[in-house]
Structures are given as structure tokens and as C-alpha cells.
Design a protein around this motif. Structure first.
Motif, mmCIF file in Angstrom:
data_model
loop_
_atom_site.group_PDB
_atom_site.id
_atom_site.type_symbol
_atom_site.label_atom_id
_atom_site.label_comp_id
_atom_site.label_asym_id
_atom_site.label_seq_id
_atom_site.Cartn_x
_atom_site.Cartn_y
_atom_site.Cartn_z
ATOM 1 N N ASP A 242 0.762 -1.161 0.045
ATOM 2 C CA ASP A 242 -0.032 -0.034 0.016
ATOM 3 C C ASP A 242 0.856 1.269 -0.087
ATOM 4 N N GLU A 243 1.977 1.271 0.428
ATOM 5 C CA GLU A 243 2.927 2.325 0.785
ATOM 6 C C GLU A 243 3.183 2.733 -0.874
ATOM 7 N N ILE A 244 3.613 1.788 -1.596
ATOM 8 C CA ILE A 244 3.855 2.024 -2.874
ATOM 9 C C ILE A 244 2.944 2.898 -3.686
ATOM 10 N N ILE A 245 1.738 2.404 -3.645
ATOM 11 C CA ILE A 245 0.497 3.109 -4.156
ATOM 12 C C ILE A 245 0.451 4.387 -3.550
ATOM 13 N N ALA A 246 0.497 4.635 -2.313
ATOM 14 C CA ALA A 246 0.496 5.950 -1.728
ATOM 15 C C ALA A 246 1.580 6.621 -2.195
ATOM 16 N N ARG A 247 2.661 6.334 -2.290
ATOM 17 C CA ARG A 247 3.844 6.768 -2.852
ATOM 18 C C ARG A 247 3.814 7.587 -4.273
ATOM 19 N N ILE A 248 3.015 6.808 -5.181
ATOM 20 C CA ILE A 248 2.930 7.240 -6.478
ATOM 21 C C ILE A 248 1.893 8.667 -6.564
ATOM 22 N N ASP A 249 0.870 8.365 -6.007
ATOM 23 C CA ASP A 249 -0.041 9.503 -5.782
ATOM 24 C C ASP A 249 0.575 10.784 -5.192
ATOM 25 N N SER A 250 1.169 10.815 -3.910
ATOM 26 C CA SER A 250 1.709 11.758 -3.197
ATOM 27 C C SER A 250 2.845 12.458 -4.142
ATOM 28 N N THR A 251 3.733 11.534 -4.880
ATOM 29 C CA THR A 251 4.686 12.153 -5.536
ATOM 30 C C THR A 251 4.231 12.965 -6.717
ATOM 31 N N CYS A 252 3.231 12.447 -7.399
ATOM 32 C CA CYS A 252 2.835 13.180 -8.685
ATOM 33 C C CYS A 252 2.028 14.524 -8.112
ATOM 34 N N GLN A 288 -4.761 -1.360 -8.194
ATOM 35 C CA GLN A 288 -4.625 -0.758 -7.136
ATOM 36 C C GLN A 288 -4.568 0.634 -6.789
ATOM 37 N N LEU A 289 -4.141 1.139 -7.887
ATOM 38 C CA LEU A 289 -4.160 2.796 -8.043
ATOM 39 C C LEU A 289 -5.561 3.115 -8.288
ATOM 40 N N CYS A 290 -6.090 2.456 -9.163
ATOM 41 C CA CYS A 290 -7.559 2.720 -9.503
ATOM 42 C C CYS A 290 -8.404 2.754 -8.449
ATOM 43 N N ASP A 291 -8.375 1.513 -7.443
ATOM 44 C CA ASP A 291 -9.042 1.542 -6.422
ATOM 45 C C ASP A 291 -8.826 2.635 -5.216
ATOM 46 N N ALA A 292 -7.624 3.024 -5.050
ATOM 47 C CA ALA A 292 -7.226 4.008 -4.336
ATOM 48 C C ALA A 292 -7.820 5.393 -4.559
ATOM 49 N N LEU A 293 -7.667 5.751 -6.103
ATOM 50 C CA LEU A 293 -8.078 7.017 -6.623
ATOM 51 C C LEU A 293 -9.906 7.232 -6.708
ATOM 52 N N ILE A 294 -10.324 5.934 -6.802
ATOM 53 C CA ILE A 294 -11.949 5.972 -6.880
ATOM 54 C C ILE A 294 -12.452 6.751 -5.584
ATOM 55 N N LEU A 299 -9.860 14.486 -5.408
ATOM 56 C CA LEU A 299 -10.188 14.447 -6.914
ATOM 57 C C LEU A 299 -11.878 14.696 -6.976
ATOM 58 N N ASN A 300 -12.155 15.287 -8.285
ATOM 59 C CA ASN A 300 -13.753 15.438 -8.416
ATOM 60 C C ASN A 300 -14.049 14.277 -9.494
ATOM 61 N N SER A 305 -13.063 10.524 -13.857
ATOM 62 C CA SER A 305 -13.292 9.818 -15.048
ATOM 63 C C SER A 305 -12.300 9.715 -15.983
ATOM 64 N N VAL A 306 -11.638 11.058 -16.179
ATOM 65 C CA VAL A 306 -10.569 11.079 -17.080
ATOM 66 C C VAL A 306 -9.326 10.057 -16.939
ATOM 67 N N ILE A 307 -8.956 10.029 -15.422
ATOM 68 C CA ILE A 307 -8.012 8.809 -15.075
ATOM 69 C C ILE A 307 -8.279 7.416 -15.423
ATOM 70 N N MET A 308 -9.706 7.183 -15.019
ATOM 71 C CA MET A 308 -10.084 5.991 -15.408
ATOM 72 C C MET A 308 -10.092 5.480 -16.837
ATOM 73 N N ILE A 309 -10.425 6.421 -17.746
ATOM 74 C CA ILE A 309 -10.304 6.475 -19.051
ATOM 75 C C ILE A 309 -9.131 6.087 -19.664
ATOM 76 N N ARG A 310 -8.077 6.806 -19.334
ATOM 77 C CA ARG A 310 -6.848 6.750 -19.737
ATOM 78 C C ARG A 310 -6.177 5.360 -19.099
#
Length: 354
Positions: A242-252, A288-294, A299-300, A305-310
């Protein structure tokens, strides 16, 4: 004669359903096969859907109920089309079996209709030329041979071939149905594992029951007969920490707030290379990133929606054989663009079109 099942079989084979009534959740296909067992007739069938949802099990269970062990090998030919995918196989091996005569012998307890069955697993891997030749074979010998075409991606089966089959979509199995099957296996094998860990395992397998059973067996071997732990489950299910997924989001998010975009792209690239070098599967990172971002509150709905399509397009690139590092960088770039201009709705919409 159908082979007997030794005790040391892999669990996916040991606990594979042998009767149509044992199939779960795929009601439409099960209903067709059950009616065919009664009337003795069968159309060509195309089963498609994600891996591990019961396509092969349904075809094999039907054949085992239709033909006795004494003539099973004479009546049923099973091929993995990803290994034997060329036109030569269709013209020789498949055609030779399809045109062979059928005996009129009857066996008590079995319907034994006057046709043979060819099961082509992973039929979407057959080359287009071979699919064209296969269509002709299906037409020419349909009186004495029926086909089961099994695939993950129905769009890769040419229309003339798909139109000659009754099509059934096999859906991913719900977590509760997977849990029921895994609990049955746990009881049969005498394994010690908590229900919470079983649920964690099924969630990591994304509706793929075959993968869940294989992971359960691997975890049991890894624990050497002791209680299965959370670390065992994560090790065998390819789950990314889980810390890897959190690291991706926080870094971006951090890089997008700095403003100097070109100077900080190297940090995203180094992070992506670090994940690849450590063997983390990109597909699992994406899921796992999709599950976390949903469920992310920062995020609005439009951004999600944009993220999931891409992300769906990135998954398609992975399936088509794209380089994992490039796909991972594409995912990071999507997150960077979404975070960088959250107010620019027109740009977010254009991201889904480009």
C-alpha cells in the motif's frame, strides 16, 4: 479414456467442476449446456470473458457428462490455440479430427450424440488466416463436429467465425462466490487461514478464481503447513504494498505543485524504473491505484473519469505488448496532468480524446 486424477494434482485441476450443475454464476451458458445434455444437440459455442471465470471448466464438464471415459479421447479434442495457432494446425490436426467418422455405440448413463467436439482454448490467439481456414472447416463438418471457442477478447475473433457460434460472456466472479469455493478447498485440505485473509486474497485476484486457487495453494506451500499470514498472501498474489501506491499519488501531487515541470520529470522516471527493477507488475499497480483513486477526496468526478479512461487505454497497451516502463510513465503522466490543471475542464476532456 479420460485420465484419472492423482492426489498430487495442482488444486486448480483437483477442484475443477466435473458437472454442469457445479458451475456458478454463468447461468446463461450453464442453461444452454444443460438443455443440450437433454436434447442431444449442440451449436458451435463461443465463450469469452476474463481469465479464471470458468470457460474451460464449462466446456470440459459438458464433455465429461456427454461421453463416457471409454470413448472420451475419440470424441473430444482439446487444443490450446495460443500454442497451436497457425493455419497448418487447422488444415491438418483439426481438419483430420473433424472429418473422422463417429461410431454409433451407446453407453448406459451417457447420451453419446453422433458428433465430436473440438475445444479451442485461447482462440483469440489464432492467426487471422488460420481463423478463416477454421471457418471453412466448421461449415464443412458441422454435421459430425461441434466447436467450443474459448477466448478472453472476442474482438480478436473474426466476425465470420463468431457469427457461426452461440456467444456467451463469462463475467468475473463476485468475491462471495470465490470465498465459498476457497472455503470449500480450505476445508478439504485442512488449511489454517482466517476469513479476512481469504477476502484479501480474492480482492487481489480481481475476479479470477483460477488465480485465487493457485495463490492459495502457493501460500500454503510457502507457509510449510503453518498458519498462512498476510505476508504469505501478499507474496503469492502479486499485491503491491500500500505504501507504494500512496507514494505514486503523493509524488505526482508534489511535483505538479512545484511548477517546474521539465525539471522534475526525472523524479517520476526514476520512481517508475525503481518499481520495474523491483519486479512490481504494472497491471497490479494500475488496478490498486484505480481502487485508491476512486475513493480519493482530493479528486472530483471529472478528474476521476479522465484518469479511469486513460488507465483503461494503458491496460490495452499492456495487453498488446507495450513496454511496461513506458506504460507506467504514461500512467504517471496522466496523474501529473490531472493534478497540474484541475480547473481546466476542456483540457481534461481532451485528454480522453487524444
Amino acid at each position: 479414456m479420460a485420465p484419472s486424477l492423482p492426489e498430487d494434482l495442482p488444486w486448480v485441476e483437483k477442484y475443477r467442476p466435473n458437472k454442469i450443475k457445479d458451475l456458478v454464476y454463468q447461468q446463461e451458458a450453464a442453461q444452454l449446456l444443460h438443455s443440450c445434455l437433454t436434447c442431444g444437440n449442440l451449436p458451435h459455442c463461443l465463450f469469452y470473458g476474463p481469465p479464471g471465470t470458468g470457460k474451460t471448466s464449462a466446456a470440459l464438464a459438458f464433455c465429461k457428462e456427454l461421453f463416457p471415459p471409454e470413448i472420451y479421447r475419440d470424441r473430444v479434442l482439446e487444443l490450446n490455440a495460443s500454442d497451436e495457432r497457425g493455419i497448418k494446425v487447422v488444415r491438418e490436426k483439426i481438419k483430420r479430427f473433424a472429418q473422422g467418422s463417429v461410431s454409433s455405440a451407446k453407453f448406459e448413463g451417457y447420451l453419446c450424440p453422433p458428433f465430436k467436439i473440438i475445444i479451442l482454448d485461447e482462440a483469440d490467439a489464432i492467426t487471422p488466416d488460420a481463423q478463416t481456414a477454421l471457418r471453412r472447416t466448421m461449415e464443412q463438418f458441422s454435421r459430425i463436429t461441434r466447436f467450443f471457442l474459448l477466448c478472453n477478447y472476442v474482438t480478436r475473433v473474426i466476425d465470420p467465425l463468431a457469427s457461426r457460434c452461440a456467444k456467451f460472456r463469462f463475467r468475473p466472479l463476485p468475491i462471495e462466490l470465490q470465498m465459498d469455493r476457497l472455503k470449500y478447498i480450505v476445508g478439504q485440505e485442512g488449511i489454517s487461514i482466517s476469513e479476512e485473509l481469504l477476502r484479501r486474497l480474492t480482492r487481489a485476484c480481481n475476479g479470477d478464481l483460477r488465480r485465487a486457487i493457485m495463490a492459495l495453494e502457493s501460500a500454503h506451500r510457502l507457509s510449510r503447513g503453518n498458519n498462512i499470514t498476510e505476508e504469505d498472501i501478499d507474496s503469492v498474489s502479486w499485491r503491491v504494498p500500500d505504501e507504494i501506491i500512496a507514494r505514486i499519488d503523493s509524488t505526482c501531487r508534489k511535483i505538479s505543485s512545484l511548477g517546474e515541470n521539465t525539471l522534475h520529470f526525472s523524479e517520476l522516471r526514476n520512481m517508475a524504473m525503481d518499481f520495474i527493477n523491483n519486479g512490481y507488475p504494472v497491471s497490479e499497480i494500475m488496478y490498486q491505484l484505480c481502487d485508491a483513486l476512486i475513493s480519493a477526496s482530493h479528486l472530483n468526478k471529472l478528474q476521476k473519469s479522465v484518469i479511469m479512461i486513460r488507465f483503461a487505454r494503458a491496460e490495452k497497451m499492456l495487453v498488446d505488448g507495450s513496454d511496461e516502463l513506458l506504460v507506467l510513465l504514461d500512467i504517471f503522466g496522466v496523474l501529473f496532468q490531472v493534478y497540474n490543471e484541475p480547473e481546466n475542464v476542456e483540457k481534461l476532456i481532451s485528454l480522453t480524446r487524444n
